[in-house]
Design an enzyme around this catalytic site. Sequence first.
Site, short mmCIF file in Angstrom:
data_model
loop_
_atom_site.label_atom_id
_atom_site.label_comp_id
_atom_site.label_asym_id
_atom_site.label_seq_id
_atom_site.Cartn_x
_atom_site.Cartn_y
_atom_site.Cartn_z
N HIS A 10 -3.83 -5.35 -0.25
CA HIS A 10 -3.47 -5.84 1.08
C HIS A 10 -3.50 -7.37 1.12
O HIS A 10 -4.55 -7.96 1.34
CB HIS A 10 -4.43 -5.27 2.13
CG HIS A 10 -4.15 -3.85 2.47
ND1 HIS A 10 -3.39 -3.48 3.56
CD2 HIS A 10 -4.52 -2.70 1.86
CE1 HIS A 10 -3.30 -2.16 3.61
NE2 HIS A 10 -3.99 -1.66 2.58
N CYS A 32 0.83 -1.21 0.00
CA CYS A 32 0.00 0.00 0.00
C CYS A 32 0.86 1.27 0.00
O CYS A 32 1.48 1.58 -1.00
CB CYS A 32 -0.98 -0.04 1.17
SG CYS A 32 -2.39 1.08 0.94
N GLU A 47 -2.53 -9.19 3.41
CA GLU A 47 -2.86 -9.65 4.76
C GLU A 47 -4.36 -9.57 5.03
O GLU A 47 -4.82 -10.02 6.08
CB GLU A 47 -2.10 -8.82 5.81
CG GLU A 47 -2.71 -7.50 6.18
CD GLU A 47 -2.62 -6.44 5.09
OE1 GLU A 47 -3.27 -5.39 5.22
OE2 GLU A 47 -1.89 -6.65 4.10
#
Length: 377
Positions: A344, A256, A346
Amino acid sequence: MNELPAKGFLLLEDGTLFLGRLVGPTIPTVAEVVFTTVMTGYQEVFTDPSFRGQIVVMTSPQIGNYGINTEDPESARPQVAGVICRELSPTYSSWRATGGLQEWLGAADVPVLTEVDTRRLTKHLRSVGVMRGVIGAGDTPTAEALAALDACPSMEGLDLATVVSTQEQYAWGNAQAPFHVVAYDYGIKRNILRLFDAHGCRVTVVPSETPADQVLAMNPDGVFLSNGPGDPAAVTYAPGHIRTIANADVPIFGICLGHQLLGLTFGGRTVKMPYGHRGGNQPVKDLATGQVLITAQNHGFAVAGTPEGVEGAPDLAVTHINLNDGTVEGLRHRSLPIFAVQYHPEAAPGPHDAVPLFDQFLSALRRRRGDEGQTLD
Protein backbone atom coordinates in the site's frame (compact mmCIF):
# COMPACT_ATOMS: atom_id res chain seq x y z
CA MET A 1 -14.85 1.97 40.48
CA ASN A 2 -15.95 0.86 37.01
CA GLU A 3 -17.14 -2.72 36.72
CA LEU A 4 -15.09 -5.10 34.60
CA PRO A 5 -16.59 -6.05 31.24
CA ALA A 6 -18.27 -9.44 31.08
CA LYS A 7 -16.24 -12.55 30.39
CA GLY A 8 -15.78 -13.45 26.75
CA PHE A 9 -13.93 -15.90 24.52
CA LEU A 10 -12.47 -16.49 21.09
CA LEU A 11 -12.77 -20.04 19.78
CA LEU A 12 -10.76 -20.91 16.68
CA GLU A 13 -11.92 -23.60 14.27
CA ASP A 14 -9.06 -25.87 15.35
CA GLY A 15 -10.56 -25.90 18.86
CA THR A 16 -8.08 -23.47 20.49
CA LEU A 17 -9.78 -21.28 23.09
CA PHE A 18 -8.70 -17.81 24.25
CA LEU A 19 -10.40 -16.06 27.16
CA GLY A 20 -10.82 -12.36 27.82
CA ARG A 21 -13.37 -9.66 28.53
CA LEU A 22 -16.09 -8.82 26.01
CA VAL A 23 -17.04 -5.21 25.23
CA GLY A 24 -20.00 -4.64 22.94
CA PRO A 25 -22.47 -7.07 21.36
CA THR A 26 -22.76 -10.50 23.01
CA ILE A 27 -24.28 -12.25 20.01
CA PRO A 28 -21.68 -14.71 18.59
CA THR A 29 -19.57 -13.05 15.89
CA VAL A 30 -17.82 -15.25 13.31
CA ALA A 31 -15.16 -14.36 10.73
CA GLU A 32 -11.64 -15.19 9.63
CA VAL A 33 -9.18 -14.27 12.42
CA VAL A 34 -6.09 -12.34 11.28
CA PHE A 35 -3.46 -10.19 12.96
CA THR A 36 -1.81 -6.87 12.14
CA THR A 37 1.49 -5.60 13.51
CA VAL A 38 0.85 -1.85 13.17
CA MET A 39 1.69 0.06 16.34
CA THR A 40 -0.59 3.04 15.62
CA GLY A 41 -3.40 3.79 13.21
CA TYR A 42 -6.09 1.52 14.64
CA GLN A 43 -8.85 3.74 13.25
CA GLU A 44 -7.44 3.43 9.73
CA VAL A 45 -7.19 -0.34 10.19
CA PHE A 46 -10.75 -0.75 11.43
CA THR A 47 -12.20 1.34 8.58
CA ASP A 48 -10.12 -0.27 5.81
CA PRO A 49 -12.59 -2.15 3.55
CA SER A 50 -9.87 -4.76 2.94
CA PHE A 51 -10.57 -6.00 6.48
CA ARG A 52 -14.22 -6.71 5.70
CA GLY A 53 -15.23 -10.15 6.96
CA GLN A 54 -12.32 -10.44 9.41
CA ILE A 55 -11.74 -10.39 13.15
CA VAL A 56 -8.54 -8.40 13.64
CA VAL A 57 -5.99 -9.14 16.35
CA MET A 58 -3.97 -6.07 17.32
CA THR A 59 -0.43 -7.06 18.33
CA SER A 60 0.19 -3.61 19.83
CA PRO A 61 -0.25 -4.08 23.60
CA GLN A 62 -2.71 -1.18 24.02
CA ILE A 63 -5.16 0.51 21.69
CA GLY A 64 -7.58 3.38 22.13
CA ASN A 65 -5.30 5.76 24.04
CA TYR A 66 -5.61 8.59 21.49
CA GLY A 67 -9.30 8.09 20.74
CA ILE A 68 -10.85 8.52 17.31
CA ASN A 69 -11.34 11.51 15.01
CA THR A 70 -13.19 12.51 11.87
CA GLU A 71 -10.11 12.90 9.64
CA ASP A 72 -8.47 9.46 9.64
CA PRO A 73 -11.19 6.95 8.62
CA GLU A 74 -10.53 5.10 5.36
CA SER A 75 -14.26 4.55 4.78
CA ALA A 76 -17.56 5.72 6.24
CA ARG A 77 -17.74 3.13 9.03
CA PRO A 78 -15.80 0.35 10.77
CA GLN A 79 -15.43 -2.59 8.40
CA VAL A 80 -14.00 -5.22 10.75
CA ALA A 81 -16.21 -7.97 12.12
CA GLY A 82 -14.51 -7.85 15.52
CA VAL A 83 -11.41 -6.68 17.38
CA ILE A 84 -9.12 -8.58 19.74
CA CYS A 85 -6.57 -6.77 21.89
CA ARG A 86 -4.49 -7.04 25.03
CA GLU A 87 -5.70 -3.77 26.55
CA LEU A 88 -8.44 -1.39 25.48
CA SER A 89 -7.65 1.97 27.03
CA PRO A 90 -10.56 3.29 29.14
CA THR A 91 -9.46 6.89 28.53
CA TYR A 92 -7.97 8.82 25.61
CA SER A 93 -5.96 11.97 25.11
CA SER A 94 -5.28 13.76 21.84
CA TRP A 95 -5.92 17.24 20.53
CA ARG A 96 -7.41 15.65 17.42
CA ALA A 97 -9.78 13.31 19.25
CA THR A 98 -13.54 13.65 18.85
CA GLY A 99 -14.49 10.59 20.87
CA GLY A 100 -13.43 7.28 22.37
CA LEU A 101 -12.60 4.09 20.50
CA GLN A 102 -14.78 1.89 22.68
CA GLU A 103 -17.87 4.02 22.14
CA TRP A 104 -17.18 4.36 18.42
CA LEU A 105 -16.87 0.61 17.89
CA GLY A 106 -19.89 0.02 20.13
CA ALA A 107 -22.02 2.37 18.03
CA ALA A 108 -21.14 0.22 15.00
CA ASP A 109 -21.93 -3.03 16.87
CA VAL A 110 -18.34 -4.24 16.60
CA PRO A 111 -17.41 -6.54 19.52
CA VAL A 112 -14.04 -6.10 21.23
CA LEU A 113 -12.45 -8.96 23.14
CA THR A 114 -9.87 -7.44 25.46
CA GLU A 115 -7.47 -8.83 28.08
CA VAL A 116 -6.47 -11.58 25.63
CA ASP A 117 -2.97 -13.06 25.46
CA THR A 118 -2.44 -11.65 21.98
CA ARG A 119 1.19 -12.78 21.90
CA ARG A 120 0.14 -16.42 22.25
CA LEU A 121 -2.72 -15.93 19.79
CA THR A 122 -0.49 -14.33 17.16
CA LYS A 123 2.17 -17.04 17.52
CA HIS A 124 -0.55 -19.66 17.08
CA LEU A 125 -1.87 -18.03 13.88
CA ARG A 126 1.68 -17.72 12.54
CA SER A 127 2.30 -21.41 13.22
CA VAL A 128 -1.00 -22.92 12.11
CA GLY A 129 -2.28 -20.24 9.74
CA VAL A 130 -5.21 -17.86 9.92
CA MET A 131 -8.57 -19.54 10.34
CA ARG A 132 -12.18 -18.91 11.16
CA GLY A 133 -13.15 -18.05 14.70
CA VAL A 134 -16.07 -16.99 16.87
CA ILE A 135 -16.21 -14.30 19.56
CA GLY A 136 -18.84 -14.85 22.22
CA ALA A 137 -19.90 -14.08 25.78
CA GLY A 138 -18.94 -16.22 28.77
CA ASP A 139 -15.98 -18.51 29.23
CA THR A 140 -17.47 -21.58 27.52
CA PRO A 141 -18.62 -21.66 23.89
CA THR A 142 -22.36 -22.18 23.63
CA ALA A 143 -24.16 -24.38 21.14
CA GLU A 144 -25.18 -21.17 19.33
CA ALA A 145 -21.54 -20.09 19.02
CA LEU A 146 -20.45 -23.51 17.78
CA ALA A 147 -23.20 -23.56 15.17
CA ALA A 148 -22.29 -20.05 13.99
CA LEU A 149 -18.63 -21.04 13.65
CA ASP A 150 -19.52 -24.15 11.70
CA ALA A 151 -21.65 -22.09 9.29
CA CYS A 152 -19.00 -19.38 8.72
CA PRO A 153 -17.81 -19.44 5.10
CA SER A 154 -14.14 -19.76 4.22
CA MET A 155 -12.40 -16.69 2.80
CA GLU A 156 -11.38 -18.78 -0.21
CA GLY A 157 -14.01 -18.43 -2.91
CA LEU A 158 -15.59 -15.38 -1.25
CA ASP A 159 -16.28 -12.28 -3.36
CA LEU A 160 -16.36 -9.40 -0.87
CA ALA A 161 -15.32 -6.72 -3.35
CA THR A 162 -18.89 -6.59 -4.66
CA VAL A 163 -20.16 -6.20 -1.09
CA VAL A 164 -18.00 -3.21 -0.12
CA SER A 165 -17.98 -1.41 -3.48
CA THR A 166 -19.88 1.81 -3.96
CA GLN A 167 -23.30 1.32 -5.51
CA GLU A 168 -23.23 4.68 -7.27
CA GLN A 169 -20.56 6.46 -9.28
CA TYR A 170 -19.10 9.57 -7.60
CA ALA A 171 -16.41 12.21 -8.14
CA TRP A 172 -13.45 13.05 -5.90
CA GLY A 173 -11.00 15.94 -6.06
CA ASN A 174 -10.68 19.19 -7.94
CA ALA A 175 -12.98 19.21 -10.96
CA GLN A 176 -10.41 21.41 -12.76
CA ALA A 177 -7.48 19.05 -12.17
CA PRO A 178 -5.45 18.38 -15.33
CA PHE A 179 -5.78 14.59 -15.28
CA HIS A 180 -8.84 12.36 -15.08
CA VAL A 181 -8.56 8.91 -13.47
CA VAL A 182 -11.38 6.38 -13.30
CA ALA A 183 -11.04 4.19 -10.21
CA TYR A 184 -12.68 0.80 -9.89
CA ASP A 185 -13.90 0.53 -6.29
CA TYR A 186 -13.25 -2.97 -4.96
CA GLY A 187 -12.94 -1.47 -1.45
CA ILE A 188 -11.00 1.73 -2.08
CA LYS A 189 -9.33 3.59 0.78
CA ARG A 190 -9.87 7.32 1.13
CA ASN A 191 -6.17 8.06 1.38
CA ILE A 192 -5.70 6.73 -2.14
CA LEU A 193 -8.22 9.30 -3.32
CA ARG A 194 -6.51 12.03 -1.26
CA LEU A 195 -3.16 11.22 -2.89
CA PHE A 196 -4.62 11.28 -6.40
CA ASP A 197 -6.06 14.71 -5.60
CA ALA A 198 -2.66 15.86 -4.29
CA HIS A 199 -1.06 14.66 -7.54
CA GLY A 200 -3.34 16.73 -9.76
CA CYS A 201 -5.92 14.10 -10.62
CA ARG A 202 -9.68 14.26 -10.42
CA VAL A 203 -11.12 10.81 -9.83
CA THR A 204 -14.36 9.23 -10.94
CA VAL A 205 -15.01 6.27 -8.64
CA VAL A 206 -17.16 3.56 -10.21
CA PRO A 207 -18.79 0.38 -8.85
CA SER A 208 -16.74 -2.78 -9.13
CA GLU A 209 -18.90 -4.33 -11.85
CA THR A 210 -18.93 -1.29 -14.18
CA PRO A 211 -18.47 -2.48 -17.80
CA ALA A 212 -15.26 -1.46 -19.53
CA ASP A 213 -17.08 0.33 -22.34
CA GLN A 214 -18.68 2.69 -19.81
CA VAL A 215 -15.26 3.43 -18.32
CA LEU A 216 -13.68 4.07 -21.74
CA ALA A 217 -16.61 6.33 -22.68
CA MET A 218 -15.49 8.66 -19.86
CA ASN A 219 -12.23 9.17 -21.79
CA PRO A 220 -9.97 8.71 -18.76
CA ASP A 221 -6.27 9.50 -18.84
CA GLY A 222 -5.78 6.38 -16.73
CA VAL A 223 -7.62 3.68 -14.80
CA PHE A 224 -6.97 2.65 -11.21
CA LEU A 225 -7.76 -0.77 -9.69
CA SER A 226 -8.25 -0.46 -5.94
CA ASN A 227 -7.54 -2.57 -2.92
CA GLY A 228 -10.32 -4.68 -1.43
CA PRO A 229 -11.25 -7.76 0.60
CA GLY A 230 -11.89 -11.40 -0.20
CA ASP A 231 -10.58 -13.91 -2.70
CA PRO A 232 -9.42 -12.28 -5.96
CA ALA A 233 -10.24 -15.44 -7.93
CA ALA A 234 -13.88 -15.01 -6.88
CA VAL A 235 -14.11 -11.57 -8.53
CA THR A 236 -14.77 -13.31 -11.82
CA TYR A 237 -16.23 -10.32 -13.65
CA ALA A 238 -13.12 -8.10 -13.25
CA PRO A 239 -10.50 -9.64 -15.59
CA GLY A 240 -12.66 -9.22 -18.69
CA HIS A 241 -13.20 -5.52 -17.96
CA ILE A 242 -9.50 -5.00 -17.24
CA ARG A 243 -8.45 -6.78 -20.44
CA THR A 244 -10.69 -4.56 -22.56
CA ILE A 245 -9.26 -1.41 -20.98
CA ALA A 246 -5.70 -2.71 -21.38
CA ASN A 247 -6.32 -3.40 -25.07
CA ALA A 248 -7.33 0.27 -25.45
CA ASP A 249 -3.78 1.21 -24.37
CA VAL A 250 -5.02 3.14 -21.33
CA PRO A 251 -2.51 3.29 -18.43
CA ILE A 252 -3.55 1.09 -15.51
CA PHE A 253 -2.30 1.21 -11.91
CA GLY A 254 -3.35 -1.39 -9.33
CA ILE A 255 -2.89 -1.72 -5.58
CA CYS A 256 -3.37 -4.89 -3.48
CA LEU A 257 -6.53 -6.60 -4.82
CA GLY A 258 -6.06 -4.56 -7.99
CA HIS A 259 -2.56 -6.06 -8.27
CA GLN A 260 -3.95 -9.56 -7.90
CA LEU A 261 -6.70 -8.95 -10.46
CA LEU A 262 -4.11 -7.76 -12.99
CA GLY A 263 -2.20 -10.98 -12.43
CA LEU A 264 -5.35 -13.00 -13.09
CA THR A 265 -6.23 -10.91 -16.16
CA PHE A 266 -3.04 -11.87 -17.96
CA GLY A 267 -3.12 -15.58 -17.17
CA GLY A 268 -1.65 -15.78 -13.67
CA ARG A 269 -3.14 -17.35 -10.59
CA THR A 270 -3.44 -16.36 -6.94
CA VAL A 271 -2.81 -18.40 -3.82
CA LYS A 272 -3.98 -18.04 -0.24
CA MET A 273 -1.10 -17.32 2.11
CA PRO A 274 -0.72 -19.08 5.49
CA TYR A 275 -1.19 -15.88 7.49
CA GLY A 276 -0.78 -13.05 4.99
CA HIS A 277 0.95 -9.69 5.38
CA ARG A 278 -0.77 -7.16 7.63
CA GLY A 279 1.23 -4.37 9.18
CA GLY A 280 3.42 -1.38 8.54
CA ASN A 281 6.89 -2.88 8.46
CA GLN A 282 7.07 -5.27 5.50
CA PRO A 283 10.42 -5.05 3.59
CA VAL A 284 10.01 -5.02 -0.19
CA LYS A 285 12.86 -5.04 -2.72
CA ASP A 286 12.67 -3.13 -6.00
CA LEU A 287 14.33 -5.58 -8.41
CA ALA A 288 15.33 -2.85 -10.88
CA THR A 289 17.15 -0.60 -8.42
CA GLY A 290 17.91 -2.89 -5.49
CA GLN A 291 16.24 -0.36 -3.16
CA VAL A 292 14.45 -1.77 -0.13
CA LEU A 293 11.15 -0.13 0.83
CA ILE A 294 9.46 -0.49 4.20
CA THR A 295 5.80 -0.85 3.32
CA ALA A 296 2.29 -1.03 4.73
CA GLN A 297 0.40 -4.18 3.74
CA ASN A 298 -2.94 -5.87 4.24
CA HIS A 299 -3.58 -8.99 2.23
CA GLY A 300 -4.09 -12.72 2.60
CA PHE A 301 -3.66 -13.74 -1.07
CA ALA A 302 -0.71 -13.36 -3.42
CA VAL A 303 0.06 -13.65 -7.14
CA ALA A 304 1.96 -16.88 -7.76
CA GLY A 305 5.41 -16.27 -9.17
CA THR A 306 9.13 -15.76 -8.65
CA PRO A 307 11.56 -12.91 -9.44
CA GLU A 308 11.80 -14.43 -12.92
CA GLY A 309 8.11 -13.89 -13.71
CA VAL A 310 4.46 -14.41 -12.89
CA GLU A 311 3.41 -18.04 -13.12
CA GLY A 312 1.32 -18.55 -16.28
CA ALA A 313 1.58 -14.89 -17.38
CA PRO A 314 4.59 -14.38 -19.69
CA ASP A 315 3.44 -10.83 -20.55
CA LEU A 316 4.01 -9.75 -16.93
CA ALA A 317 7.38 -8.99 -15.34
CA VAL A 318 7.90 -9.09 -11.58
CA THR A 319 9.18 -5.75 -10.28
CA HIS A 320 9.17 -6.22 -6.49
CA ILE A 321 9.48 -9.10 -4.03
CA ASN A 322 8.88 -9.44 -0.31
CA LEU A 323 12.15 -9.99 1.53
CA ASN A 324 10.51 -11.98 4.32
CA ASP A 325 9.03 -14.76 2.20
CA GLY A 326 9.89 -14.03 -1.45
CA THR A 327 6.30 -13.47 -2.56
CA VAL A 328 5.49 -11.25 -5.54
CA GLU A 329 4.98 -7.61 -4.49
CA GLY A 330 4.88 -5.81 -7.82
CA LEU A 331 4.43 -6.43 -11.52
CA ARG A 332 4.36 -4.60 -14.83
CA HIS A 333 3.24 -5.45 -18.32
CA ARG A 334 6.15 -5.94 -20.69
CA SER A 335 4.68 -3.78 -23.48
CA LEU A 336 1.59 -1.96 -22.18
CA PRO A 337 1.48 1.00 -19.71
CA ILE A 338 0.33 -1.20 -16.84
CA PHE A 339 1.84 -1.77 -13.41
CA ALA A 340 0.69 -2.74 -9.93
CA VAL A 341 1.94 -3.37 -6.42
CA GLN A 342 0.76 -5.70 -3.70
CA TYR A 343 1.68 -3.31 -0.90
CA HIS A 344 0.00 0.00 0.00
CA PRO A 345 1.93 3.07 -1.19
CA GLU A 346 -0.80 5.27 0.31
CA ALA A 347 0.07 3.80 3.76
CA ALA A 348 -2.63 5.00 6.20
CA PRO A 349 -1.35 3.74 8.52
CA GLY A 350 2.27 3.09 7.68
CA PRO A 351 5.50 4.41 6.15
CA HIS A 352 5.58 6.69 3.12
CA ASP A 353 8.51 5.04 1.29
CA ALA A 354 6.35 4.02 -1.68
CA VAL A 355 4.30 7.19 -2.28
CA PRO A 356 6.39 8.01 -5.42
CA LEU A 357 4.50 5.25 -7.24
CA PHE A 358 1.75 7.82 -7.75
CA ASP A 359 4.33 9.96 -9.59
CA GLN A 360 5.15 6.93 -11.74
CA PHE A 361 1.50 6.59 -12.69
CA LEU A 362 1.31 10.31 -13.42
CA SER A 363 4.28 9.95 -15.78
CA ALA A 364 2.36 7.28 -17.68
CA LEU A 365 -0.61 9.65 -18.01
CA ARG A 366 1.66 12.38 -19.37
CA ARG A 367 3.29 10.03 -21.88
CA ARG A 368 -0.12 9.02 -23.20
CA ARG A 369 -0.92 12.69 -23.78
CA GLY A 370 2.53 13.34 -25.21
CA ASP A 371 3.35 16.04 -22.66
CA GLU A 372 6.04 14.42 -20.52
CA GLY A 373 7.48 17.86 -19.76
CA GLN A 374 4.30 19.12 -18.10
CA THR A 375 4.61 19.99 -14.42
CA LEU A 376 1.96 20.69 -11.81
CA ASP A 377 1.78 23.85 -9.77
